[in-house]
Design a protein around this motif. Structure first.
Motif, PDB file in Angstrom:
ATOM      1  N   GLN A   7       4.583  10.457  -1.323  1.00  0.00           N
ATOM      2  CA  GLN A   7       3.130  10.317  -1.216  1.00  0.00           C
ATOM      3  C   GLN A   7       2.690  10.056   0.233  1.00  0.00           C
ATOM      4  OE1 GLN A   7       2.083   7.347  -4.135  1.00  0.00           O
ATOM      5  NE2 GLN A   7       2.041   8.839  -5.793  1.00  0.00           N
ATOM      6  N   VAL A   8       3.450   9.243   0.956  1.00  0.00           N
ATOM      7  CA  VAL A   8       3.109   8.966   2.358  1.00  0.00           C
ATOM      8  C   VAL A   8       3.277  10.234   3.190  1.00  0.00           C
ATOM      9  CG1 VAL A   8       3.841   7.695   4.416  1.00  0.00           C
ATOM     10  CG2 VAL A   8       3.592   6.496   2.240  1.00  0.00           C
ATOM     11  N   THR A   9       4.337  10.987   2.940  1.00  0.00           N
ATOM     12  CA  THR A   9       4.553  12.236   3.671  1.00  0.00           C
ATOM     13  C   THR A   9       3.430  13.226   3.393  1.00  0.00           C
ATOM     14  OG1 THR A   9       6.942  11.926   3.627  1.00  0.00           O
ATOM     15  CG2 THR A   9       6.158  14.153   4.043  1.00  0.00           C
ATOM     16  N   GLU A  10       2.980  13.286   2.138  1.00  0.00           N
ATOM     17  CA  GLU A  10       1.882  14.182   1.776  1.00  0.00           C
ATOM     18  C   GLU A  10       0.608  13.855   2.570  1.00  0.00           C
ATOM     19  OE1 GLU A  10      -0.715  14.901  -2.224  1.00  0.00           O
ATOM     20  OE2 GLU A  10       1.452  14.754  -2.480  1.00  0.00           O
ATOM     21  N   VAL A  11       0.342  12.573   2.773  1.00  0.00           N
ATOM     22  CA  VAL A  11      -0.863  12.152   3.498  1.00  0.00           C
ATOM     23  C   VAL A  11      -0.710  12.356   5.003  1.00  0.00           C
ATOM     24  CG1 VAL A  11      -2.295  10.164   4.102  1.00  0.00           C
ATOM     25  CG2 VAL A  11      -1.583  10.511   1.735  1.00  0.00           C
TER      26      VAL A  11
END
Length: 162
Positions: free
Chosen positions: A112-116
């Motif tokens: 999720q952090v990588t997606e953001v």
């Protein structure tokens, strides 16, 4: 003829015919000491500044630069506060996980952090993502600014200073 009249501390006072004493400052340069006519340098710089102000351009660049510097300074401070917050949450979660109160799915969290944070959508967070994010921020902050080039320069200077 003009010749030095004496040293006072690190300053050489020099008398010239028709003028009051001229102050020279000693500037160490490797093994030699340079003598600099401070008043002459001030006069030359002042003339160049007056010429630049007469064109009117420094007003736009000045406003843009000052606005950008303040925005960059504030952004860096906000980033530091955010880093403290994220670090504090990580320490808290890690402490709870260590004591057995919770289980943290770091794989899911990383996704999720990588997606953001993956701004260029290449699957990894790197320097290129930071460049894209900076350009996105500058685009928003420079909207309708009269001196956009000055703003970007000021923003980067504020980031470095803050």
């Amino acid at each position: 003829s003009s010749r030095p009249t004496g040293w006072v501390g690190d300053t050489l006072w020099h008398a010239r015919p028709g003028r009051s004493e001229i102050r020279y400052d000693r500037i160490p340069y490797h093994y030699a000491t340079l003598q600099v006519d401070v008043e002459d340098i001030r006069a030359k710089i002042g003339a160049q500044i007056n010429d630049a102000i007469a064109t009117g351009m420094p007003n736009q660049i000045g406003f843009g630069f000052i606005s950008g510097f303040c925005a960059g300074f504030a952004a860096k401070k906000a980033g530091k506060v955010a880093a403290v917050g994220v670090g504090g949450v990580f320490i808290f979660l890690q402490s709870l996980a260590y004591t057995g109160f919770i289980e943290v799915d770091y794989g899911k969290m990383e996704g999720q952090v990588t997606e953001v944070l993956d701004r260029n959508h290449d699957g990894k967070i790197d320097q290129e993502d930071a460049k894209v994010a900076l350009n996105e921020v500058l685009e928003v902050l420079q909207f309708n600014m009269p001196g956009g080039g000055g703003f970007a320069t000021g923003f980067v200077a504020g980031l470095r200073q803050g």
